[in-house]
Design a protein around this motif. Structure first.
Motif, PDB file in Angstrom:
ATOM      1  N   TYR A   1      50.769  67.302  72.610  1.00 46.93           N
ATOM      2  CA  TYR A   1      52.108  66.907  72.185  1.00 46.93           C
ATOM      3  C   TYR A   1      52.829  68.064  71.511  1.00 46.93           C
ATOM      4  O   TYR A   1      52.222  68.856  70.797  1.00 46.93           O
ATOM      5  CB  TYR A   1      52.022  65.737  71.195  1.00 46.93           C
ATOM      6  CG  TYR A   1      51.431  64.478  71.794  1.00 46.93           C
ATOM      7  CD1 TYR A   1      52.217  63.600  72.521  1.00 46.93           C
ATOM      8  CD2 TYR A   1      50.087  64.178  71.627  1.00 46.93           C
ATOM      9  CE1 TYR A   1      51.678  62.445  73.069  1.00 46.93           C
ATOM     10  CE2 TYR A   1      49.535  63.025  72.169  1.00 46.93           C
ATOM     11  CZ  TYR A   1      50.337  62.167  72.890  1.00 46.93           C
ATOM     12  OH  TYR A   1      49.809  61.030  73.436  1.00 46.93           O
TER      13      TYR A   1
ATOM     14  N   VAL B   1      55.092  65.731  76.038  1.00 43.91           N
ATOM     15  CA  VAL B   1      53.645  65.819  76.222  1.00 43.91           C
ATOM     16  C   VAL B   1      53.396  66.611  77.505  1.00 43.91           C
ATOM     17  O   VAL B   1      53.942  66.286  78.562  1.00 43.91           O
ATOM     18  CB  VAL B   1      52.984  64.415  76.240  1.00 43.91           C
ATOM     19  CG1 VAL B   1      53.544  63.529  77.326  1.00 43.91           C
ATOM     20  CG2 VAL B   1      51.483  64.504  76.324  1.00 43.91           C
TER      21      VAL B   1
ATOM     22  N   HIS C   1      56.840  61.833  67.232  1.00 43.47           N
ATOM     23  CA  HIS C   1      55.463  61.901  67.728  1.00 43.47           C
ATOM     24  C   HIS C   1      54.896  60.501  67.897  1.00 43.47           C
ATOM     25  O   HIS C   1      54.296  60.179  68.936  1.00 43.47           O
ATOM     26  CB  HIS C   1      54.586  62.719  66.769  1.00 43.47           C
ATOM     27  CG  HIS C   1      53.169  62.799  67.195  1.00 43.47           C
ATOM     28  ND1 HIS C   1      52.210  61.935  66.733  1.00 43.47           N
ATOM     29  CD2 HIS C   1      52.534  63.630  68.060  1.00 43.47           C
ATOM     30  CE1 HIS C   1      51.048  62.230  67.293  1.00 43.47           C
ATOM     31  NE2 HIS C   1      51.224  63.258  68.099  1.00 43.47           N
TER      32      HIS C   1
END
Length: 111
Positions: free
Chosen positions: A12, A27, A44
């Protein structure tokens, strides 16, 4: 038997986007996915949820699920094609340094 994928192990990246005026998460294993957040943690967190949903859908449909990059095994070989002129120049540079072409390229790539 299919192995369950831990979505936390994907690669990520979260960065500020001036254009979006938000933090944007991506990602590497799923380049088309992204998520926004008011801060890096929320971006995130949202992206992990999105990846989890996609992995569930792929698994349910019997589709392949990308293996996290950090879990992949690499042989250490990179097939590379270059022009004959570049090959010659690199070979000459390696010879001037009294090392093999392979050693020279590894040194250059590691910089």
């Amino acid at each position: 038997m299919k192995r369950e994928v831990n979505v936390q192990k994907y690669t990520y990246r979260v960065e500020w986007s001036e254009e979006d005026q938000a933090f944007v998460g991506r990602v590497l294993e799923f380049p088309s996915l992204g998520a926004h957040g008011k801060d890096s943690i929320s971006a995130h967190r949202e992206l992990v949820k999105v990846v989890g949903s996609v992995v569930e859908d792929l698994t349910a449909q019997g589709e392949p699920v990308p293996e996290p990059l950090g879990m992949q095994k690499f042989a250490g070989k990179i097939p590379l094609r270059v022009s004959p002129d570049l090959h010659r120049r690199l070979k000459m540079e390696a010879a001037e340094r009294k090392v093999s072409l392979n050693q020279y390229l590894v040194h250059k790539l590691a910089k």
